[in-house]
Design a protein around this motif. Structure first.
Motif, PDB file in Angstrom:
ATOM      1  N   ASP A   1      -9.107  19.916 -26.165  1.00  0.00           N
ATOM      2  CA  ASP A   1      -8.413  20.961 -26.922  1.00  0.00           C
ATOM      3  C   ASP A   1      -8.995  21.149 -28.323  1.00  0.00           C
ATOM      4  O   ASP A   1      -8.678  22.134 -29.000  1.00  0.00           O
ATOM      5  CB  ASP A   1      -6.924  20.653 -27.028  1.00  0.00           C
ATOM      6  N   TRP A  48     -15.750  19.454 -12.035  1.00  0.00           N
ATOM      7  CA  TRP A  48     -15.802  20.731 -12.748  1.00  0.00           C
ATOM      8  C   TRP A  48     -14.511  21.542 -12.668  1.00  0.00           C
ATOM      9  O   TRP A  48     -14.070  22.095 -13.699  1.00  0.00           O
ATOM     10  CB  TRP A  48     -16.989  21.553 -12.269  1.00  0.00           C
ATOM     11  N   PRO A  49     -13.842  21.677 -11.519  1.00  0.00           N
ATOM     12  CA  PRO A  49     -12.641  22.527 -11.492  1.00  0.00           C
ATOM     13  C   PRO A  49     -11.590  22.139 -12.528  1.00  0.00           C
ATOM     14  O   PRO A  49     -11.052  23.006 -13.227  1.00  0.00           O
ATOM     15  CB  PRO A  49     -12.124  22.347 -10.060  1.00  0.00           C
ATOM     16  N   ALA A  50     -11.296  20.862 -12.654  1.00  0.00           N
ATOM     17  CA  ALA A  50     -10.287  20.433 -13.629  1.00  0.00           C
ATOM     18  C   ALA A  50     -10.791  20.654 -15.056  1.00  0.00           C
ATOM     19  O   ALA A  50     -10.004  21.023 -15.952  1.00  0.00           O
ATOM     20  CB  ALA A  50      -9.940  18.960 -13.410  1.00  0.00           C
ATOM     21  N   TYR A  51     -12.079  20.421 -15.275  1.00  0.00           N
ATOM     22  CA  TYR A  51     -12.640  20.641 -16.607  1.00  0.00           C
ATOM     23  C   TYR A  51     -12.586  22.124 -16.963  1.00  0.00           C
ATOM     24  O   TYR A  51     -12.198  22.500 -18.080  1.00  0.00           O
ATOM     25  CB  TYR A  51     -14.070  20.121 -16.646  1.00  0.00           C
ATOM     26  N   GLU A  52     -12.935  22.967 -16.015  1.00  0.00           N
ATOM     27  CA  GLU A  52     -12.878  24.407 -16.276  1.00  0.00           C
ATOM     28  C   GLU A  52     -11.451  24.844 -16.587  1.00  0.00           C
ATOM     29  O   GLU A  52     -11.234  25.659 -17.500  1.00  0.00           O
ATOM     30  CB  GLU A  52     -13.423  25.201 -15.083  1.00  0.00           C
ATOM     31  N   ASP A  53     -10.487  24.324 -15.859  1.00  0.00           N
ATOM     32  CA  ASP A  53      -9.089  24.660 -16.145  1.00  0.00           C
ATOM     33  C   ASP A  53      -8.719  24.272 -17.575  1.00  0.00           C
ATOM     34  O   ASP A  53      -8.018  25.015 -18.275  1.00  0.00           O
ATOM     35  CB  ASP A  53      -8.162  23.939 -15.164  1.00  0.00           C
ATOM     36  N   ALA A  54      -9.204  23.090 -18.012  1.00  0.00           N
ATOM     37  CA  ALA A  54      -8.898  22.641 -19.372  1.00  0.00           C
ATOM     38  C   ALA A  54      -9.579  23.530 -20.415  1.00  0.00           C
ATOM     39  O   ALA A  54      -8.986  23.850 -21.456  1.00  0.00           O
ATOM     40  CB  ALA A  54      -9.337  21.188 -19.551  1.00  0.00           C
ATOM     41  N   LYS A  66     -10.364  26.692 -20.055  1.00  0.00           N
ATOM     42  CA  LYS A  66      -9.624  27.958 -20.070  1.00  0.00           C
ATOM     43  C   LYS A  66      -8.298  27.821 -20.803  1.00  0.00           C
ATOM     44  O   LYS A  66      -7.922  28.684 -21.605  1.00  0.00           O
ATOM     45  CB  LYS A  66      -9.383  28.428 -18.634  1.00  0.00           C
ATOM     46  N   ALA A  67      -7.588  26.727 -20.526  1.00  0.00           N
ATOM     47  CA  ALA A  67      -6.275  26.518 -21.145  1.00  0.00           C
ATOM     48  C   ALA A  67      -6.376  26.424 -22.662  1.00  0.00           C
ATOM     49  O   ALA A  67      -5.453  26.823 -23.385  1.00  0.00           O
ATOM     50  CB  ALA A  67      -5.628  25.258 -20.582  1.00  0.00           C
ATOM     51  N   GLN A  73      -8.821  27.867 -24.404  1.00  0.00           N
ATOM     52  CA  GLN A  73      -9.537  29.061 -24.874  1.00  0.00           C
ATOM     53  C   GLN A  73     -10.909  28.725 -25.470  1.00  0.00           C
ATOM     54  O   GLN A  73     -11.335  29.294 -26.469  1.00  0.00           O
ATOM     55  CB  GLN A  73      -8.682  29.823 -25.895  1.00  0.00           C
TER      56      GLN A  73
END
Length: 304
Positions: free
Chosen positions: A227, A248-254, A256-257, A259
């Motif tokens: 963050d 990668w999927p969880a990292y990408e979500d983080a 995006k969350a 910004q």
């Protein structure tokens, strides 16, 4: 076609994907060399012996030179620096563009190696960056143990004995050095490969006021402070790299969350390490595309 592609490419199409997957396990310490070679011996590939396959997969650093240390457009040297956040003293390979001066300062890039120390391939990456106009510094995490020993097996074993948080601290202090270097324009980018990709993600998260752009190649995410990332990221992944891609999927979500500005590229039919031109994992077309994207990314984000 460069020297590495000429010598490596003819054998690659005949090597089964299992061999690349096993090499990845071996390179990351999941299996030992004996197990790796034993598995290769079960393949029975027509026209390729066990020794040929093993030799193709393991680095041949004689191939890893795209920019000579004698290139007139750069000046390469070694630099020792204080690392109070890490092991106390660090050492890195510093490469300057020919035209950099107090009146013509340049953007800087920190280069992070894989899990085996500052090998010739990583030093060549630093020279490529300087050739493109950046001040490049490639620290050696193994300096507290005497430095990269000249072979990857020993280097990998040495790096495993070091405290990872101290390695991170060494690189953080190297980034701060670049930020304040007398020839720096005050902008710091970072590029890293494998473990160095992890370090790139980690420094972006933990030094948001220092890192201005990060380009991790097949690196796992930072473990905390996602963050806090301020820098734009350009992430490079290999399609066949199951281990890293699973993160990668969880990292990408983080990202995006929180910004975070990022762009992610996945290179078709590429294996982990596809940018490293000293092994059969090297893919010239994808490596050159990824590298040009990286240079353009740094040029766009590191100008004063």
């Amino acid at each position: 076609m460069n020297q590495a592609a000429e010598k490596i490419t003819p054998q690659v199409s005949s090597i089964p994907q299992e061999a690349f997957d096993w090499y990845d396990e071996y390179a990351h310490g999941d299996i030992d060399r004996r197990t790796f070679l034993s598995r290769l011996g079960t393949l029975g590939v027509t026209g390729l012996s066990l020794s040929v396959i093993a030799k193709s997969l393991t680095p041949n650093y004689a191939l890893a030179e795209q920019v000579s240390f004698n290139d007139p457009d750069i000046t390469a040297s070694y630099l020792e620096f204080q690392t109070p956040s890490g092991h106390g003293t660090g050492r890195g390979y510093l490469v300057l563009p020919k035209d950099v001066s107090m009146g013509n300062k340049a953007p800087t890039v920190l280069v992070a190696h894989e899990n085996r120390g500052l090998n010739p391939y990583i030093k060549d990456v630093a020279r490529r960056l300087a050739k493109a106009g950046f001040i490049a510094l490639a620290p050696d995490a193994l300096f507290p143990l005497g430095g990269y020993p000249g072979n990857d097996d020993e280097g990998r074993a040495m790096q495993k004995t070091l405290d990872r948080t101290k390695i991170e601290g060494d690189f953080m202090d190297a980034a701060r050095l670049l930020k304040n270097h007398e020839l720096s324009n005050g902008k710091v980018g970072m590029v890293g490969f494998c473990f160095g990709g992890y370090l790139t993600n980690t420094l972006a998260a933990n030094l948001p006021d220092v890192i201005d752009a990060g380009a991790p190649y097949y690196g796992t995410p930072a473990k905390s402070n996602i963050d806090q990332i301020n820098a734009p990221l350009q992430l490079h992944f290999a399609e066949l790299d199951k281990r890293v891609n699973a993160t990668w999927p969880a990292y990408e979500d983080a990202l995006k969350a929180n910004q975070v500005t990022y762009t992610a590229f996945t290179y078709e039919k590429a294996n982990h390490g596809f940018h490293n031109d000293s092994t059969a994992r090297y893919q010239e077309k994808n490596a050159e595309l990824a590298w040009q994207r990286t240079l353009d990314f740094f040029k766009a984000n590191l100008s004063a």
